[in-house]
Design an enzyme around this catalytic site. Structure first.
Site, PDB file in Angstrom:
ATOM      1  N   LYS A 112     -55.152  23.220 -73.907  1.00  0.00           N
ATOM      2  CA  LYS A 112     -56.474  22.633 -74.113  1.00  0.00           C
ATOM      3  C   LYS A 112     -56.607  21.281 -73.404  1.00  0.00           C
ATOM      4  O   LYS A 112     -57.703  20.867 -73.062  1.00  0.00           O
ATOM      5  CB  LYS A 112     -56.752  22.431 -75.603  1.00  0.00           C
ATOM      6  CG  LYS A 112     -56.578  23.651 -76.496  1.00  0.00           C
ATOM      7  CD  LYS A 112     -57.711  24.628 -76.350  1.00  0.00           C
ATOM      8  CE  LYS A 112     -57.829  25.658 -77.472  1.00  0.00           C
ATOM      9  NZ  LYS A 112     -56.675  26.472 -77.800  1.00  0.00           N
TER      10      LYS A 112
HETATM   11  C1  LIG Z   1     -56.577  27.839 -78.059  1.00  0.00           C
HETATM   12  C2  LIG Z   1     -55.265  28.485 -77.929  1.00  0.00           C
HETATM   13  C3  LIG Z   1     -55.142  29.842 -77.581  1.00  0.00           C
HETATM   14  C4  LIG Z   1     -56.331  30.728 -77.395  1.00  0.00           C
HETATM   15  O1  LIG Z   1     -57.133  30.336 -76.312  1.00  0.00           O
HETATM   16  P1  LIG Z   1     -58.627  30.880 -76.178  1.00  0.00           P
HETATM   17  O2  LIG Z   1     -59.203  30.149 -75.020  1.00  0.00           O
HETATM   18  O3  LIG Z   1     -59.292  30.526 -77.467  1.00  0.00           O
HETATM   19  O4  LIG Z   1     -58.541  32.329 -75.983  1.00  0.00           O
HETATM   20  C5  LIG Z   1     -53.871  30.347 -77.402  1.00  0.00           C
HETATM   21  N1  LIG Z   1     -52.770  29.599 -77.591  1.00  0.00           N
HETATM   22  C6  LIG Z   1     -52.861  28.301 -77.931  1.00  0.00           C
HETATM   23  C7  LIG Z   1     -51.615  27.527 -78.123  1.00  0.00           C
HETATM   24  C8  LIG Z   1     -54.098  27.692 -78.105  1.00  0.00           C
HETATM   25  O5  LIG Z   1     -54.175  26.400 -78.437  1.00  0.00           O
END
Ligand SMILES: *Cc1c(COP(=O)(O)O)cnc(C)c1O
Length: 462
Positions: A112
């Site tokens: 993120k």
């Molecule tokens: C947010 C997240 C996901 C999922 O990602 P999306 O974009 O919501 O599909 C997977 N793994 C981790 C560690 C995350 O923080």
């Protein structure tokens, strides 16, 4: 470059406007009116560039005249300066033909950060230029919230409120949200699951009086700018394996369909991607939908991969929009049916989805077993989310096409599960080793729209 809503009832916006508003007023999500393409020569020219230079070239066509070249370049440089690895998104080999894209070297140890660090810079630049302030409200299953807080803490032009499901995020995730001392940061521990947090967030956006009063802005993966930032590492990793002269596939641990949707955009831009494999945990609505065409919500079952404990996958709407030939009315109808529990994807649309996507799921036991074997045979300590990717990727290997699995978080973010599986307790990187000593600050809130709006009003309109 204009952005249109997936429900067809909102006016088109510029990149900056779409970024600052988040969700369209008709309830839809913004998508580019047309997706710009890079030629094979453009892609070949990315060889040997830094992550930041690649980011500039990949994202520039989407930004239009919202930022000048010089400013946009500076903001990208600032966004990634705090990463703990010079390559930003290093690619490591797990096995012959199978690679792991490590996306966890940012300040909060999850992918993120790639989008959020950039969005923080873009928001501050745009708001300062406009002389405006906004109130950012986000819902999180753990990682979005910590990344958003890290990106926006201390900025003058924003207050940031993060709703997370009380008792359902890991301790590292919680502490990353509750220990920042800046007064513009508000961590709200809400009763319920992530889907409840996300539903209340959508309610706030659909309450136009409130939305305008506090100048609500959203940074969940419904925000187009976040998707765009994630397109970059599909290019950087594929190019390092020989694109455009070699085709690659990706497996992506998926919850809200944001990260994998970025891969779909990379493919539409001209990056030669063979398969995009959706990997889910036991909350497998996306896998069931791609298998049977039924998008039917059920209860969320908390798992050891909490960032994927999601049943309503917001960004799926964006790919449905394409699968339904960009018919906003049809998408709006599906979303109405979803409120009543689910919908069936038409045969034509399902076929369109299957042209790009495969899917698989991993149970809790399979996830633990994969952490254990990856540590033993590949020497790589995986977080539970990344392990789901590695497990599902193994079932979709084509020996002639390299597979890149996205490692979405650092194992130290989920130490209990990793230790249970491997016997190894992964330490936090030095720069955050004192996380467990810092005092926490949070507010408990109920699953109640009126109470939430009152609290946000009181804290922003001082
Ligand atoms: C947010 C997240 C996901 C999922 O990602 P999306 O974009 O919501 O599909 C997977 N793994 C981790 C560690 C995350 O923080």
């Amino acid at each position: 470059m204009r952005y249109i809503s997936t429900r067809g009832q909102s006016p088109s916006l510029s990149f900056e406007e779409a970024m600052l508003s988040g969700l369209a007023r008709d309830g839809g999500l913004y998508v580019p009116e047309t997706v710009p393409t890079l030629s094979s020569d453009d892609i070949r020219a990315l060889h040997g560039l830094s992550y930041e230079e690649t980011a500039f070239r990949v994202m520039r066509p989407f930004v239009g005249d919202s930022f000048t070249d010089a400013t946009f370049g500076d903001l990208i440089a600032r966004a990634y300066a705090g990463f703990g690895h010079d390559a930003r998104a290093p690619l490591v080999q797990l096995a012959p033909g199978h690679f792991l894209l490590e996306l966890f070297h940012g300040p909060t140890l999850a992918f993120k950060d790639f989008a959020m660090q950039l969005i923080g810079q873009l928001f501050e630049e745009a708001l300062t230029r406009r002389g405006e302030r906004v109130c950012i409200v986000g819902a999180t299953s753990g990682d979005t919230g910590s990344a958003a807080i890290e990106a926006f803490r201390g900025l003058d032009a924003v207050d940031v409120f993060i709703l997370y499901p009380h008792g359902r995020v890991s301790e590292v995730q919680r502490r990353q949200m509750t220990t920042p001392t800046e007064t513009n940061v508000h961590a709200l521990a809400m009763d319920g699951h992530f889907d409840d947090c996300q539903a209340r967030l959508k309610d706030m956006f659909n309450d136009f009086a409130f939305r305008d009063e506090v100048r609500l802005a959203g940074v969940n993966s419904i925000n187009w700018a976040r998707v765009l930032a994630q397109v970059v590492y599909y290019f950087s990793s594929a190019v390092s394996l020989g694109a455009p002269d070699r085709t690659v596939s990706f497996t992506v641990p998926t919850g809200n369909f944001g990260d994998i949707f970025a891969g779909y955009i990379a493919k539409k831009m001209g990056l030669p991607i063979d398969r995009l494999v959706v990997a889910t945990n036991q909350n497998d609505i996306l896998h069931r939908c791609l298998t049977s065409g039924d998008y039917a919500t059920s209860e969320v079952h908390p798992s050891i991969s909490p960032s994927m404990d999601i049943q309503v996958s917001s960004n799926f709407e964006r790919v449905l929009f394409d699968a339904y030939d960009r018919d906003g009315k049809a998408v709006a109808q599906l979303m109405d049916e979803l409120k009543a529990g689910g919908f069936k994807v038409s045969q034509g649309a399902l076929q369109a989805l299957r042209e790009n996507f495969d899917s698989g799921r991993a149970s809790e036991g399979e996830t633990l077993a994969t952490i254990r074997t990856a540590q033993g045979t590949m020497g790589e300590l995986l977080c539970p989310h990344s392990a789901i990717g590695v497990k599902v990727a193994g079932e979709h290997r084509d020996p002639t096409v390299p597979m890149i699995t996205l490692a979405t978080a650092h194992p130290a973010k989920f130490p209990d599960a990793v230790e249970k599986a491997s016997g190894i307790r992964p330490p936090l990187p030095d720069r955050m080793a004192d996380l467990f000593d810092r005092p926490e600050r949070l507010t408990r809130v109920g699953n109640d729209l009126t109470a939430l709006e009152t609290l946000i009003r009181e804290r922003t309109l001082k």
